[in-house]
Design a protein around this motif. Structure first.
Motif, PDB file in Angstrom:
ATOM      1  N   GLY A   1     -10.004   1.284  -9.656  1.00  0.00           N
ATOM      2  CA  GLY A   1      -8.968   0.603  -8.903  1.00  0.00           C
ATOM      3  C   GLY A   1      -8.778   1.229  -7.536  1.00  0.00           C
ATOM      4  O   GLY A   1      -9.745   1.544  -6.833  1.00  0.00           O
ATOM      5  N   HIS A   2      -7.518   1.460  -7.166  1.00  0.00           N
ATOM      6  CA  HIS A   2      -7.196   2.023  -5.852  1.00  0.00           C
ATOM      7  C   HIS A   2      -7.216   3.551  -5.944  1.00  0.00           C
ATOM      8  O   HIS A   2      -6.209   4.229  -5.739  1.00  0.00           O
TER       9      HIS A   2
ATOM     10  N   SER B   1      -7.263   4.973   2.051  1.00  0.00           N
ATOM     11  CA  SER B   1      -6.337   3.848   2.043  1.00  0.00           C
ATOM     12  C   SER B   1      -5.891   3.510   3.471  1.00  0.00           C
ATOM     13  O   SER B   1      -6.711   3.221   4.323  1.00  0.00           O
TER      14      SER B   1
ATOM     15  N   LEU C   1      -5.038  -3.880  -4.708  1.00  0.00           N
ATOM     16  CA  LEU C   1      -4.512  -3.957  -3.347  1.00  0.00           C
ATOM     17  C   LEU C   1      -5.589  -4.241  -2.310  1.00  0.00           C
ATOM     18  O   LEU C   1      -5.301  -4.839  -1.267  1.00  0.00           O
ATOM     19  N   ILE C   2      -6.789  -3.776  -2.561  1.00  0.00           N
ATOM     20  CA  ILE C   2      -7.883  -3.934  -1.601  1.00  0.00           C
ATOM     21  C   ILE C   2      -8.967  -4.785  -2.250  1.00  0.00           C
ATOM     22  O   ILE C   2      -9.745  -4.295  -3.073  1.00  0.00           O
TER      23      ILE C   2
ATOM     24  N   LEU D   1       0.807  -1.212   0.000  1.00  0.00           N
ATOM     25  CA  LEU D   1       0.000   0.000   0.000  1.00  0.00           C
ATOM     26  C   LEU D   1       0.839   1.261   0.000  1.00  0.00           C
ATOM     27  O   LEU D   1       0.382   2.314  -0.412  1.00  0.00           O
TER      28      LEU D   1
ATOM     29  N   ASP E   1      -9.570  -2.876  -7.770  1.00  0.00           N
ATOM     30  CA  ASP E   1      -8.463  -2.475  -6.907  1.00  0.00           C
ATOM     31  C   ASP E   1      -7.490  -3.647  -6.741  1.00  0.00           C
ATOM     32  O   ASP E   1      -7.871  -4.700  -6.234  1.00  0.00           O
TER      33      ASP E   1
ATOM     34  N   TYR F   1     -15.302   1.815  -2.483  1.00  0.00           N
ATOM     35  CA  TYR F   1     -14.307   0.847  -2.932  1.00  0.00           C
ATOM     36  C   TYR F   1     -14.342   0.711  -4.448  1.00  0.00           C
ATOM     37  O   TYR F   1     -15.351   1.025  -5.090  1.00  0.00           O
TER      38      TYR F   1
ATOM     39  N   LEU G   1      -4.416   7.703  -3.339  1.00  0.00           N
ATOM     40  CA  LEU G   1      -5.711   7.802  -3.993  1.00  0.00           C
ATOM     41  C   LEU G   1      -5.751   8.963  -4.971  1.00  0.00           C
ATOM     42  O   LEU G   1      -6.114   8.809  -6.118  1.00  0.00           O
TER      43      LEU G   1
ATOM     44  N   ILE H   1       1.086   3.426  -3.214  1.00  0.00           N
ATOM     45  CA  ILE H   1      -0.136   3.860  -3.880  1.00  0.00           C
ATOM     46  C   ILE H   1      -0.770   4.991  -3.095  1.00  0.00           C
ATOM     47  O   ILE H   1      -0.807   4.982  -1.876  1.00  0.00           O
TER      48      ILE H   1
ATOM     49  N   VAL I   1     -11.320   3.241   0.074  1.00  0.00           N
ATOM     50  CA  VAL I   1     -10.405   2.123  -0.228  1.00  0.00           C
ATOM     51  C   VAL I   1      -9.536   1.726   0.964  1.00  0.00           C
ATOM     52  O   VAL I   1      -8.348   1.446   0.829  1.00  0.00           O
TER      53      VAL I   1
END
Length: 287
Positions: free
Chosen positions: A264-265, A149, A235-236, A11, A233, A229, A16, A14, A175
């Protein structure tokens, strides 16, 4: 595999969207600020570390009932800065001008400093600072937390597990990880990253993973929660949002869940506009 450490590492790459003041308390005898005028102060210190600072934005014509929105940036618990939340800060100041805004930094994790409980303690310190200075700033102790995040994870975790005085009236996760016992994390096997993860020394016992998971801290008295969300994504996993939604539903906690299937993220454009408008309505309804 140390799965929680894997989440911390991946994370951190990355995000947002793309005058230091000394600490004071209400017994210092400091007079209240002029409430008829707006007030801004940057890098207010709430601890001894250079990273323990926040920016404060107070509206004009505030009263003892003025509510505060705390912004918590992302960055995988190891990076990021309050400037990452500038767009959210500007949106709130422009579209919800009656609210106070606190945009925080917190101590970043590294090989010598684990994110938990350090960063939760920092949020506690910020909120205690605000409470001790309510009279000086002329604000109430009614709070909303908005996180992105890793900052969303911290916002949920603090609101569900550490708000002993029930000051949080609403919390937003954009996210944010919610459950580190999710099979989508536990079944992850990435030998390449594992070599990096060992430097963190994070406990991966089930009880610890539950302790740091908002999903396992939510109760029937948790504050109203709004979740955003992305369906793509990397990652999540979607389950981080849907199982949190279902848990809140089972507890009869007021909540709202939005999934953007093709995002996505993080996202921009019309979906970001939708996020901010939904968030505005949620804040004005519950905070």
């Amino acid at each position: 595999m140390n799965h929680l450490k894997l989440v911390f590492i991946i994370l951190c790459s990355i995000s947002l969207v793309t005058s230091c003041a000394s600490e004071r308390s209400d017994d210092d005898g400091i007079e209240p600020l002029n409430t008829s005028e707006s007030y801004e102060e940057l890098n207010i210190s709430y601890g001894n570390d250079d990273e323990q600072v926040f920016d404060l934005y107070l509206p004009a014509n505030r009263t003892a009932d003025t509510k505060t929105i705390i912004l918590v940036h992302g960055g995988g618990w190891t990076s990021g800065d309050k400037t990452d939340m500038t767009d959210f800060k500007n949106f709130i100041k422009d579209q919800m001008p009656s609210y106070a805004v606190v945009n925080i930094n917190y101590r970043l994790a590294d090989e010598n400093n684990s994110p938990y409980p350090m960063q939760i303690n920092d949020i506690t310190s910020v909120i205690n600072y605000l409470k001790n200075n309510e009279a000086h700033y002329t604000i109430s102790n009614n709070l909303g937390l908005v996180g992105v995040s890793a900052g969303a994870h911290l916002s949920l975790l603090w609101s569900y597990g550490f708000d002993t005085e029930n000051q949080v009236r609403m919390v937003c996760s954009i996210v944010g990880p919610t459950n580190f016992t999710d099979p989508a994390y536990l079944n992850n096997t990435n030998a390449v990253l594992q070599e990096l993860l060992d430097t963190f020394g994070i406990d991966t016992a089930t009880d610890f993973l539950e302790e740091v998971s908002p999903y396992h801290k939510a109760t029937a008295t948790s504050p109203p929660t709004i979740l955003f969300y992305g369906g793509e994504d990397p990652l999540i996993p979607i389950t981080q949002g849907t199982t949190m939604r279902d848990k809140l539903e089972s507890l009869n906690v007021t909540h709202q869940f939005t999934l953007y299937p093709n995002e996505g993220h993080g996202w921009t454009g019309l979906n970001l506009l939708d996020t901010t408008l939904e968030l505005k309505i949620f804040i004005e309804t519950y905070l």
